[in-house]
Design a protein around this motif. Sequence first.
Motif, PDB file in Angstrom:
ATOM      1  N   GLY A 220       0.757  -1.152  -0.150  1.00 21.91           N
ATOM      2  CA  GLY A 220      -0.117   0.053  -0.135  1.00 21.91           C
ATOM      3  C   GLY A 220       1.017   1.114  -0.151  1.00 21.91           C
ATOM      4  N   ALA A 221       2.013   1.203   0.799  1.00 22.97           N
ATOM      5  CA  ALA A 221       2.742   2.372   0.823  1.00 22.97           C
ATOM      6  C   ALA A 221       3.398   2.576  -0.628  1.00 22.97           C
ATOM      7  CB  ALA A 221       3.908   2.242   1.795  1.00 22.97           C
TER       8      ALA A 221
ATOM      9  N   TRP B 175      -7.548   4.389  -6.854  1.00 26.14           N
ATOM     10  CA  TRP B 175      -6.900   5.527  -7.535  1.00 26.14           C
ATOM     11  C   TRP B 175      -6.781   5.377  -9.091  1.00 26.14           C
ATOM     12  CZ3 TRP B 175      -3.485   2.515  -3.500  1.00 26.14           C
ATOM     13  CH2 TRP B 175      -3.393   3.019  -2.468  1.00 26.14           C
TER      14      TRP B 175
ATOM     15  N   ALA C 208       2.065   1.671  -3.417  1.00 27.95           N
ATOM     16  CA  ALA C 208       1.071   2.411  -4.296  1.00 27.95           C
ATOM     17  C   ALA C 208       0.887   3.944  -4.036  1.00 27.95           C
ATOM     18  CB  ALA C 208      -0.347   1.787  -3.986  1.00 27.95           C
ATOM     19  N   ARG C 209       0.980   4.317  -2.600  1.00 31.32           N
ATOM     20  CA  ARG C 209       0.792   5.788  -2.517  1.00 31.32           C
ATOM     21  C   ARG C 209       1.997   6.489  -2.890  1.00 31.32           C
ATOM     22  NH1 ARG C 209      -1.281   3.368   2.408  1.00 31.32           N
ATOM     23  NH2 ARG C 209       0.828   3.353   3.292  1.00 31.32           N
ATOM     24  N   ALA C 210       3.339   5.927  -2.765  1.00 32.07           N
ATOM     25  CA  ALA C 210       4.539   6.461  -3.387  1.00 32.07           C
ATOM     26  C   ALA C 210       4.274   6.606  -4.946  1.00 32.07           C
ATOM     27  CB  ALA C 210       5.508   5.752  -3.068  1.00 32.07           C
TER      28      ALA C 210
ATOM     29  N   VAL D  53       1.411   7.119  -6.702  1.00 27.01           N
ATOM     30  CA  VAL D  53       0.356   8.182  -6.682  1.00 27.01           C
ATOM     31  C   VAL D  53       1.217   9.681  -6.603  1.00 27.01           C
ATOM     32  CG1 VAL D  53      -1.410   9.592  -5.606  1.00 27.01           C
ATOM     33  CG2 VAL D  53      -1.574   6.863  -6.012  1.00 27.01           C
ATOM     34  N   ARG D  54       2.420   9.720  -5.878  1.00 26.47           N
ATOM     35  CA  ARG D  54       3.262  11.033  -5.879  1.00 26.47           C
ATOM     36  C   ARG D  54       3.976  11.047  -6.952  1.00 26.47           C
ATOM     37  NH1 ARG D  54       2.802  13.433  -0.742  1.00 26.47           N
ATOM     38  NH2 ARG D  54       1.693  12.199   0.872  1.00 26.47           N
TER      39      ARG D  54
ATOM     40  N   GLN E 193      -5.801   9.027 -10.671  1.00 29.58           N
ATOM     41  CA  GLN E 193      -4.595   9.151 -10.046  1.00 29.58           C
ATOM     42  C   GLN E 193      -3.256   8.269 -10.374  1.00 29.58           C
ATOM     43  OE1 GLN E 193      -6.314   9.319  -5.876  1.00 29.58           O
ATOM     44  NE2 GLN E 193      -5.413  11.077  -5.644  1.00 29.58           N
TER      45      GLN E 193
ATOM     46  N   ARG F  24      -7.307  -3.326  -5.000  1.00 34.35           N
ATOM     47  CA  ARG F  24      -6.665  -2.463  -3.945  1.00 34.35           C
ATOM     48  C   ARG F  24      -6.194  -1.062  -4.843  1.00 34.35           C
ATOM     49  NH1 ARG F  24      -5.570  -3.029   1.259  1.00 34.35           N
ATOM     50  NH2 ARG F  24      -6.665  -4.611   2.042  1.00 34.35           N
ATOM     51  N   LEU F  25      -5.771  -1.256  -5.850  1.00 32.24           N
ATOM     52  CA  LEU F  25      -5.567  -0.034  -7.016  1.00 32.24           C
ATOM     53  C   LEU F  25      -6.636   0.863  -7.426  1.00 32.24           C
ATOM     54  CD1 LEU F  25      -2.485  -1.610  -8.687  1.00 32.24           C
ATOM     55  CD2 LEU F  25      -2.353   0.209  -6.812  1.00 32.24           C
TER      56      LEU F  25
END
Length: 313
Positions: free
Chosen positions: A224-225, A247, A227-229, A231-232, A252, A243-244
């Motif tokens: 999950g971390a 976004w 994936a969030r990276a 997104v950035r 995103q 799970r994706l």
Amino acid sequence: MHEFEAFRAVARAGSFNGGARALGLTPSAMSQIVRRLEDRVGVQLFHRTTRRVSPTEMGERLLTRLNRAFEEIDAAAAEIRGGSGAPVGVVRMVVPRVAYEDLIEPQLVALHAALPRVTLDIRVEDAFSDIVGEGVDIGVRLGEFVSEETVAFPLGPQLRQIAVAAPSYLATCEAPAHPRDLARHRCIGWRQQTGAAPYRWEFAKNGEQIAVAVDGPLILSDRGAAARAAVRGLGIALWVEHRLRPWIEARQLIPLLEDWSPPYDGFFAYYHRNRHTSAATRAVVAFLRKVPGDQGAALSSEPMRRFHPGVLR
């Protein structure tokens, strides 16, 4: 039984004095009892220092087995006292994070209502576990990794993992058309457990299977971390599609290499069937077998069954 009680008391207290107080014995009597047990089993069960007593490796193994045996005895006594025959006791589970959050956590309230006298002791972790050696009653893994020596049943639907990147990242480079193109991209890696090599991203198409050793600015132990990276805009990440999806729907993240990303068997619960399986474990297994497997994404393509997917195992 008296020797085993003494052994457990010392292990819990971390000293012969503390173990002796717990059982109302003298320290010298406690020491003699433990030594008799060590002579009988033929191995040293404790490391002894002037400050601390701790179990040896063989002592830890014995302690794990004894704890389970005494729990069963206590549960049997509780059932007799209660007279209801309802399952009683502790059931130990080890579950990957995605499987826990998607498949187990939503059922906890219903499971407690059905089995109010059963306590679940759940270890949420992504590393592989030896459920017998570690004293675990029920494990959860992807179907590909379940041993044929165990009894296993599906908990959820097929899964699919896909590569994704943010529009801001793709604005700076050409999207990969083939998994081998990932070698030219910044990728956010994943390490399943401490000491393990980073996961090689796996893809398949028309019978061809490819595992790519990706490189990039970040390696994480949490998908999950990663994936969030992504997104950035830090790079390309790989995770399970459902799970994706939030976004992706929010634009995103953009899916990549989708034609190289077939579905595969999802999570299975498994256990070792033997005559010592507790009534509480059997009851939890029966409950989980009835859980509707509709969580996650619905997938209709032909599954990838013989390739090791890199989702949390």
